[in-house]
Design a protein around this motif. Structure first.
Motif, PDB file in Angstrom:
ATOM      1  N   VAL A   1       0.836  -1.210   0.000  1.00  0.00           N
ATOM      2  CA  VAL A   1       0.000   0.000   0.000  1.00  0.00           C
ATOM      3  C   VAL A   1       0.869   1.257   0.000  1.00  0.00           C
ATOM      4  O   VAL A   1       1.871   1.337   0.716  1.00  0.00           O
ATOM      5  N   PHE A   2       0.440   2.257  -0.792  1.00  0.00           N
ATOM      6  CA  PHE A   2       1.111   3.554  -0.836  1.00  0.00           C
ATOM      7  C   PHE A   2       0.079   4.641  -0.571  1.00  0.00           C
ATOM      8  O   PHE A   2      -1.009   4.633  -1.164  1.00  0.00           O
ATOM      9  N   CYS A   3       0.415   5.556   0.330  1.00  0.00           N
ATOM     10  CA  CYS A   3      -0.509   6.616   0.750  1.00  0.00           C
ATOM     11  C   CYS A   3       0.051   7.975   0.327  1.00  0.00           C
ATOM     12  O   CYS A   3       1.188   8.311   0.663  1.00  0.00           O
ATOM     13  N   THR A   4      -0.739   8.756  -0.387  1.00  0.00           N
ATOM     14  CA  THR A   4      -0.253  10.045  -0.883  1.00  0.00           C
ATOM     15  C   THR A   4      -0.852  11.239  -0.153  1.00  0.00           C
ATOM     16  O   THR A   4      -0.375  12.357  -0.318  1.00  0.00           O
ATOM     17  N   GLY A   5      -1.919  11.040   0.634  1.00  0.00           N
ATOM     18  CA  GLY A   5      -2.496  12.149   1.388  1.00  0.00           C
ATOM     19  C   GLY A   5      -1.634  12.529   2.571  1.00  0.00           C
ATOM     20  O   GLY A   5      -0.807  11.737   3.042  1.00  0.00           O
ATOM     21  N   THR A   6      -1.811  13.734   3.073  1.00  0.00           N
ATOM     22  CA  THR A   6      -1.026  14.185   4.225  1.00  0.00           C
ATOM     23  C   THR A   6      -1.443  13.457   5.494  1.00  0.00           C
ATOM     24  O   THR A   6      -2.557  12.938   5.604  1.00  0.00           O
ATOM     25  N   THR A   7      -0.548  13.427   6.464  1.00  0.00           N
ATOM     26  CA  THR A   7      -0.778  12.773   7.744  1.00  0.00           C
ATOM     27  C   THR A   7      -0.646  13.789   8.878  1.00  0.00           C
ATOM     28  O   THR A   7      -0.134  14.900   8.671  1.00  0.00           O
TER      29      THR A   7
ATOM     30  N   HIS B   1       6.150   4.196   2.803  1.00  0.00           N
ATOM     31  CA  HIS B   1       5.269   4.182   1.626  1.00  0.00           C
ATOM     32  C   HIS B   1       4.263   5.338   1.680  1.00  0.00           C
ATOM     33  O   HIS B   1       3.120   5.208   1.230  1.00  0.00           O
ATOM     34  N   ALA B   2       4.692   6.440   2.250  1.00  0.00           N
ATOM     35  CA  ALA B   2       3.922   7.677   2.256  1.00  0.00           C
ATOM     36  C   ALA B   2       4.803   8.778   1.675  1.00  0.00           C
ATOM     37  O   ALA B   2       5.980   8.551   1.403  1.00  0.00           O
ATOM     38  N   THR B   3       4.247   9.959   1.477  1.00  0.00           N
ATOM     39  CA  THR B   3       4.973  10.977   0.729  1.00  0.00           C
ATOM     40  C   THR B   3       5.602  12.047   1.612  1.00  0.00           C
ATOM     41  O   THR B   3       5.035  12.456   2.624  1.00  0.00           O
ATOM     42  N   ILE B   4       6.780  12.476   1.184  1.00  0.00           N
ATOM     43  CA  ILE B   4       7.442  13.652   1.748  1.00  0.00           C
ATOM     44  C   ILE B   4       7.031  14.825   0.873  1.00  0.00           C
ATOM     45  O   ILE B   4       7.202  14.785  -0.350  1.00  0.00           O
TER      46      ILE B   4
END
Length: 416
Positions: A149-155, A366-369
């Protein structure tokens, strides 16, 4: 570019298991310029209707827009992209039903979709079992740690920390939290508590409200009795928008400021009175009023694509677009749509110049910077208060490391 430049498989509504099933329809794909190989199949699971249809429709259009841009340039690996899109109608049963269909019957190469965290957690195990690559493109409570799984929304580590920091420096130290009564609201409330405490503040109370609640008089009474210096909101969906109107109508907005982790991701600025919306502080990875060429280009391009002067283009649309484009770049780098190869490419530090700024996939989480922004509405436009560059997605104490532990399939929650 018109909608005739891409394909979404058409299917008329049919009945499966007593539930109405329908695919979103779109015009036929222009076939020139592609090889005779079978198309690359992308699945989409988003709410065109239902309580979250307002948010879902912009995400659907952003998906279509990204696919149309890729196909206009020749697709990927010389193959067109075929989008198989279901309206999940804010119904978890439909999410699981369609997820199984896309993964097991249609055997799509990638899934882009899910809005609520509940929908994500319902379908994530399905894609883990079938080893179908899955992108979740919604701003959410963080902590998902799953090789597939890859998550692109902010956390919260990228946004809520800045929102709380602003509130405790400008409004006071005592807060009251109102949140949606499901995993997004509960975990986000925990993040809020964590950051408030870290800033020397206190939480006077917490209310969790089901998504179908429309009357907030008792909640507002409890807040009045607790007398906080500010309110933090993680309310979600069309029904919960009633809180802000009722907060304004009771005169509380003029007395106690509000910071929100969701407000403004739909059409609130256009649908509500400015007396209700002005001054509610938020923090996201994109605002339509960002003064950058990338942001302006995306907004004008999407508006032209959907054929309307849409004002409610938010992070939900851009993170969806980012998900498609990050996957596409990884496919090109891998030279394949095979999940394992694409995952390796995604873990190689791939970046794109996204509408909100440079976005890089973090191999460990697997999330975005990405950059994030603090903003508040003023007369139906977003005034940017602060910019935060290169925000990392996780604050899990190093527990999520998919490079070292690729078999991890969990969601980490905040530790105090």
């Amino acid at each position: 570019m018109t909608k005739a430049d891409f394909l979404i498989t058409r299917r008329k509504a049919l009945k499966l298991g007593g539930l109405s099933v329908g695919l979103l329809a779109a015009p036929a794909f222009v076939r020139q310029g592609f090889s005779a190989e079978a198309p690359i199949k992308m699945g989409s699971l988003l709410d065109a209707t239902g309580p979250l249809g307002l948010e879902g429709r912009r995400m659907i259009k952003a998906t279509e827009y990204a696919v149309s841009q890729l196909n206009e340039k020749g697709g990927l690996l010389g193959r067109k992209i075929e989008l198989k899109a279901f309206d999940t109608q804010s119904d978890i049963k439909l999410y699981t039903q369609y997820a199984q269909q896309l993964a097991m019957r249609d055997k799509v190469d990638v899934i882009q979709g899910g809005i609520t965290s509940s929908s994500r957690e319902a379908i994530r195990p399905i894609f883990d079992r079938t080893k179908t690559l899955y992108f979740y493109n919604t701003q959410y409570e963080g902590g998902v740690c799953d090789h597939n799984v890859f998550c692109t929304g902010t956390t919260p580590a990228q946004t809520v920390n800045h929102l709380v920091d602003y509130a405790t420096k400008n409004w006071g130290k005592k807060t009251y939290i109102v949140a949606a009564d499901y995993n997004y609201g509960h975990i986000t409330a925990d993040w809020m508590k964590k950051f408030v405490t870290a800033n020397g503040g206190t939480v006077a109370g917490v209310d969790f409200l089901p998504l179908d609640v429309t009357n907030f008089s008792s909640t507002i009474s409890r807040i009045q009795q607790a007398a906080p210096e500010f309110v933090l909101s993680a309310l979600v969906g069309a029904n919960h928008l009633g809180f802000y109107r009722q907060w304004d109508a009771t005169g509380m907005k003029a007395k106690i400021p509000v910071g929100s982790t969701v407000f403004g991701l739909g059409d609130e600025l256009q649908a509500m009175d400015v007396s209700t919306t002005d001054g509610i502080v938020t923090c996201y990875g994109f605002y339509p009023d960002l003064d950058t060429p990338a942001a302006k280009g995306f907004v004008s391009g999407l508006q032209k694509f959907i054929g309307e002067d849409a004002k409610d283009i938010s992070e939900l649309a851009t993170a969806t677009y980012d998900g498609v484009m990050l996957w596409a770049k990884a496919v090109e780098k891998a030279g394949s749509v095979e999940a394992a190869k694409v995952i390796s490419a995604l873990e190689s530090g791939i970046s794109i110049d996204a509408p909100g700024g440079k976005v890089t996939m973090d191999a460990k989480t697997h999330a975005t910077i990405r950059p994030t922004y603090l903003a508040e509405p003023k007369n139906r436009k977003w005034e940017i208060l602060a910019t935060f560059a290169d925000q990392y997605p996780a604050d899990t104490g190093g527990r999520c490391d998919l490079v070292a532990n690729p078999n991890t399939k969990t969601q980490f929650t905040p530790q105090f």
